[in-house]
Design a protein around this motif. Structure first.
Motif, PDB file in Angstrom:
ATOM      1  N   CYS A   1      -8.000  14.962  -3.387  1.00  0.00           N
ATOM      2  CA  CYS A   1      -7.525  13.573  -3.393  1.00  0.00           C
ATOM      3  C   CYS A   1      -8.640  12.603  -3.029  1.00  0.00           C
ATOM      4  O   CYS A   1      -8.751  11.519  -3.606  1.00  0.00           O
ATOM      5  CB  CYS A   1      -6.345  13.423  -2.436  1.00  0.00           C
TER       6      CYS A   1
ATOM      7  N   ARG B   1     -10.055   9.681  -5.584  1.00  0.00           N
ATOM      8  CA  ARG B   1     -10.084   8.278  -5.171  1.00  0.00           C
ATOM      9  C   ARG B   1     -11.503   7.697  -5.223  1.00  0.00           C
ATOM     10  O   ARG B   1     -11.728   6.609  -5.731  1.00  0.00           O
ATOM     11  CB  ARG B   1      -9.517   8.135  -3.758  1.00  0.00           C
TER      12      ARG B   1
ATOM     13  N   GLU C   1       0.340  12.969 -10.815  1.00  0.00           N
ATOM     14  CA  GLU C   1       0.936  11.689 -10.453  1.00  0.00           C
ATOM     15  C   GLU C   1      -0.151  10.682 -10.079  1.00  0.00           C
ATOM     16  O   GLU C   1      -1.143  11.044  -9.428  1.00  0.00           O
ATOM     17  CB  GLU C   1       1.890  11.866  -9.274  1.00  0.00           C
TER      18      GLU C   1
ATOM     19  N   ASP D   1      -0.253   8.628  -7.796  1.00  0.00           N
ATOM     20  CA  ASP D   1      -0.405   8.498  -6.344  1.00  0.00           C
ATOM     21  C   ASP D   1      -1.423   9.467  -5.751  1.00  0.00           C
ATOM     22  O   ASP D   1      -1.760   9.340  -4.562  1.00  0.00           O
ATOM     23  CB  ASP D   1       0.941   8.690  -5.640  1.00  0.00           C
TER      24      ASP D   1
ATOM     25  N   SER E   1      -4.059   7.538  -4.181  1.00  0.00           N
ATOM     26  CA  SER E   1      -3.657   6.531  -3.200  1.00  0.00           C
ATOM     27  C   SER E   1      -4.651   6.431  -2.047  1.00  0.00           C
ATOM     28  O   SER E   1      -5.248   7.434  -1.632  1.00  0.00           O
ATOM     29  CB  SER E   1      -2.264   6.860  -2.652  1.00  0.00           C
ATOM     30  N   GLU E   2      -4.815   5.222  -1.521  1.00  0.00           N
ATOM     31  CA  GLU E   2      -5.659   5.008  -0.350  1.00  0.00           C
ATOM     32  C   GLU E   2      -5.061   5.678   0.885  1.00  0.00           C
ATOM     33  O   GLU E   2      -5.777   6.076   1.799  1.00  0.00           O
ATOM     34  CB  GLU E   2      -5.834   3.505  -0.090  1.00  0.00           C
ATOM     35  N   ASP E   3      -3.732   5.807   0.890  1.00  0.00           N
ATOM     36  CA  ASP E   3      -3.059   6.483   1.996  1.00  0.00           C
ATOM     37  C   ASP E   3      -3.099   7.985   1.738  1.00  0.00           C
ATOM     38  O   ASP E   3      -2.495   8.477   0.777  1.00  0.00           O
ATOM     39  CB  ASP E   3      -1.604   6.009   2.119  1.00  0.00           C
TER      40      ASP E   3
ATOM     41  N   THR F   1       0.233   9.906   1.350  1.00  0.00           N
ATOM     42  CA  THR F   1       0.874   9.634   0.062  1.00  0.00           C
ATOM     43  C   THR F   1       0.193  10.430  -1.047  1.00  0.00           C
ATOM     44  O   THR F   1       0.852  11.016  -1.910  1.00  0.00           O
ATOM     45  CB  THR F   1       0.812   8.133  -0.262  1.00  0.00           C
ATOM     46  N   ALA F   2      -1.138  10.464  -1.016  1.00  0.00           N
ATOM     47  CA  ALA F   2      -1.892  11.193  -2.037  1.00  0.00           C
ATOM     48  C   ALA F   2      -1.606  12.691  -1.977  1.00  0.00           C
ATOM     49  O   ALA F   2      -1.383  13.340  -3.015  1.00  0.00           O
ATOM     50  CB  ALA F   2      -3.388  10.935  -1.849  1.00  0.00           C
TER      51      ALA F   2
END
Length: 331
Positions: A250, A254, A280, A282, A285-287, A290-291
């Protein structure tokens, strides 16, 4: 290798071994070297022997051996049962037991076909790939100048997936040398023979992996391997159970802006079926939680394609740091 791995050595002999080796490290080194050489030779013999057999025969032998092991209720069988129990609580006990047995048999097939997959020429392997779905997700992203991160769970035969992936574009994958160093050349030749490049699992290797993706190449990453370092993962849910999940994929997606794709090579009656599906959004995601949850949902969707072919023998539901009692504490 530790003393407990030594074959045909009783408890008293192991105690004497420890006492002797505590004062004689040269003896310990001299003992380990030939034992590791013998183990490597046996593994090579195993691989070459199964490589000579037709694929169907290799698989049948693997299933037979795994079925015998199932009856012994060894550690792998117990771990498989526990994982199935955790991941499929909605199934009846008899259904979970049947799925656990099928999973162990599939792992037997995987082990037995590894010599065939590693040592046969790549065109022979490629001819057994009966279908490829979603490859355009990779090729179109590369054509548009985007790097691609392939999330490759431990399902089916991920070695076949890696070999096929390298035919779609420049591919770099992480490689951790085996404990038996004599097997490293065998593994490297096997995994690089369709065009992939292997890099070590250290800072230099990770930097090269990221650089390759940023330059529009492909990186293959295992999304479901429990990290060794507490700094390399987070506890998030996978199939309804919290477990330690690696953050590498992840973070790389990102940072690089790469296209994320889930890849599998499922076993069929006569060969393999390669499937690529979009991850997906997500996963970028920055979080991080969530990622990771999005990544684990992608792995779960891959498992749903062929639940018995997932490597349930692996202690996937480890939690670090622990949140209560370890789910494998009584196995």
């Amino acid at each position: 290798m530790s003393v407990k791995d030594l074959p045909c050595v009783g408890a008293k002999s192991r105690v004497l071994y420890r006492l002797f080796c505590r004062h004689n490290t040269r003896f310990a080194r001299n003992w380990h070297a030939p034992m590791n050489a013998l183990k490597a030779a046996l593994v090579k013999l195993f691989l070459h022997g199964f490589a000579l057999l037709p694929l169907g025969v290799s698989r049948a032998v693997g299933r037979t051996l795994a079925a015998a092991y199932w009856q012994l209720n060894g550690a792998a069988a117990r771990v498989t049962r526990r994982n199935i129990e955790l991941a499929f609580p909605h199934l009846a006990p008899a259904e979970r037991d049947a799925l656990a047995r099928d999973s162990l048999l599939a792992t037997g097939e995987l082990a037995a076909e590894m010599g065939w997959v590693w040592l046969r020429p790549w065109p022979v392997i490629a001819a057994r790939i009966e279908s490829v779905e979603g490859a355009q997700l990779v090729t179109e992203a590369l054509a548009a100048g985007s790097g691609v991160v392939i999330l490759a769970p431990h399902i089916g035969n991920w070695e076949v997936l890696g070999l096929h992936l390298a035919t779609l574009g420049p591919t770099v994958s992480l490689f951790e040398p085996p404990h038996l160093v004599a097997l490293e050349p065998v593994m490297r030749r096997a995994r690089e023979r369709s065009g992939a490049t292997l890099v070590p699992t250290d800072s230099r290797g990770l930097a090269r992996l990221l650089r390759s993706v940023r330059q529009g190449g492909i990186a293959g990453i295992l999304p479901d391997q429990v990290p060794r370092s507490l700094n390399a993962g987070e506890n998030v849910e996978f199939m309804g159970v919290r477990c330690f999940t690696p953050t590498l994929a992840c973070q790389m997606i990102r940072r690089s802006g790469a296209t994320a794709v889930v890849g599998t090579a499922l076993r069929t009656a006569r060969g393999f079926r390669v499937i690529y599906t979009a991850a997906e959004p997500d996963v970028a995601s920055e979080d991080i939680h969530t990622a990771l949850q999005a990544m684990n949902r992608g792995v779960a969707a891959a498992v749903a394609q062929a639940p018995a072919q997932y490597q349930w023998e692996y202690k996937r539901f480890k939690v670090r740091p622990r949140e209560g009692r370890d789910v494998y504490h009584d196995l």
